[in-house]
Design an enzyme around this catalytic site. Sequence first.
Site, short mmCIF file in Angstrom:
data_model
loop_
_atom_site.label_atom_id
_atom_site.label_comp_id
_atom_site.label_asym_id
_atom_site.label_seq_id
_atom_site.Cartn_x
_atom_site.Cartn_y
_atom_site.Cartn_z
N ASP A 151 -52.80 5.89 41.94
CA ASP A 151 -53.72 4.78 42.19
C ASP A 151 -54.06 4.67 43.68
O ASP A 151 -53.17 4.50 44.52
CB ASP A 151 -53.04 3.50 41.67
CG ASP A 151 -53.99 2.33 41.56
OD1 ASP A 151 -55.13 2.44 42.04
OD2 ASP A 151 -53.58 1.31 40.99
N ASP A 222 -60.81 -2.52 37.18
CA ASP A 222 -59.88 -2.88 36.10
C ASP A 222 -60.51 -3.60 34.90
O ASP A 222 -61.41 -4.41 35.04
CB ASP A 222 -58.78 -3.80 36.64
CG ASP A 222 -57.87 -3.08 37.62
OD1 ASP A 222 -58.22 -1.97 38.07
OD2 ASP A 222 -56.81 -3.63 37.93
C1 GAL Z 1 -54.66 -1.36 39.79
C2 GAL Z 1 -54.90 -0.50 38.58
C3 GAL Z 1 -54.22 -1.16 37.40
C4 GAL Z 1 -52.73 -1.29 37.70
C5 GAL Z 1 -52.51 -2.03 39.02
C6 GAL Z 1 -51.06 -2.04 39.43
O1 GAL Z 1 -55.29 -0.79 40.89
O2 GAL Z 1 -56.27 -0.34 38.36
O3 GAL Z 1 -54.44 -0.41 36.22
O4 GAL Z 1 -52.17 -0.02 37.78
O5 GAL Z 1 -53.28 -1.48 40.06
O6 GAL Z 1 -50.84 -2.67 40.64
#
Ligand code: GAL
Length: 401
Positions: A151, A222
């Site tokens: 990420d 998201d």
């Molecule tokens: C976001 C991601 C989510 C989750 C989250 C965790 O950036 O898109 O799916 O993983 O971080 O902090």
Amino acid sequence: MNRFATLPLAALTFAALATASLRPTSAQVVAQTPPMGWNSWNYFATKVDDKGVRAAADEIVASGMKDAGYIYVNIDDSWEGERDANGVLHTNSKFPDMKALADYVHSKGLKIGIYSGPGTKTCGGYAASLGHEEQDAKMYAEWGIDYLKYDLCSFIPDVMMKQAPNDKAAQMRLMHEAYAKMGKALKATGRPIVYSFCQYGWDAVWEWGPALGANSWRTTDDINPQWDRIYAILEQQEGLEKYAGPGHWNDPDMLEVGNGKLTLAENRAHFSMWAMLASPLLAGNDLTNMKPEVKAILTNRAVIALDQDRLGKQASRVYSDGEVEVWTKSLSGGALAVAVLNAGDNRYSTHPFHLDLAKLGLHGTQQGEDLWSGKPVELTENMPLEITKHDVFLVRIASPK
Ligand code: GAL
């Protein structure tokens, strides 16, 4: 969440990075159909722990989800502790022994996934992999990890903004390089590990991600358990169908089926459309408290079979009529799936939608199966369809004419 506003998505080519050496070898072939499993984030967020992951694994087996194809049990953000003097990242107190947890999940005939990112911190502010990519990848392999979600998050301010302020193209290059670096590190472990990019669809990731080892890439920001968000994400998948195929998939984000206040129709429509999209099917609900009607949706094998069809074709939106849209997905053996989605709130039976088979390239009456009732259905030219708000009519035609 540590992200800045959307960067312009410059079309960059990275031929130098797109080397054959980054492509998986035959020993590492994974994700030949879209990965299926469960991920902790959408329901548990930072409340996930060892006990909860074991419970999820148990429930995947007990609920019949494993038999229906759900294999990956994925731990998202918040498992990470601190790095020691040797750079070794330790788990935090919620995960006392990751190797033992992986062994447990494997003992159920399942696989296990984990989460990190190319920056110093994850989106939740936990330690990420910058400068420790090989070390982390090696550790994942030693634990027996089978899936990594990577990420972007703090890589944006930590590296992209710092090293290349005001140069978007250079920032994107740094991002490509960071994903390539972890891809190489994973490959070097020799362990087949699904590599899932999470960088929200920036810089047309579908064009360069596969060459850097991506088995899937998030196409948007998201998801959340609200119809408007789910529908907005669905709309953004249009035009991406040509990038999906065995080993490399567009990822419209994890499932929200069973979460929030989604209605039964919305859960069904969300699941149907993600299957039409050949999306990874990662359930994101609390499996230990799953309602029977939610389980019935997640384990509808005929719908799962659309997703898992070996051709790996993603659906296209063929036409829309006001709030109703019609998508088709080509399936192996010449079959065709048709999804008619009522995305809106206000269409009543006084004004039914009429299905235009000719627009779908079909000639006259078709014999199909309604995948939610399980019953045979005859589709006739211009037939009226009454589909309630946010629901879907999903049909498989074995021999389209
Ligand atoms: C976001 C991601 C989510 C989750 C989250 C965790 O950036 O898109 O799916 O993983 O971080 O902090």
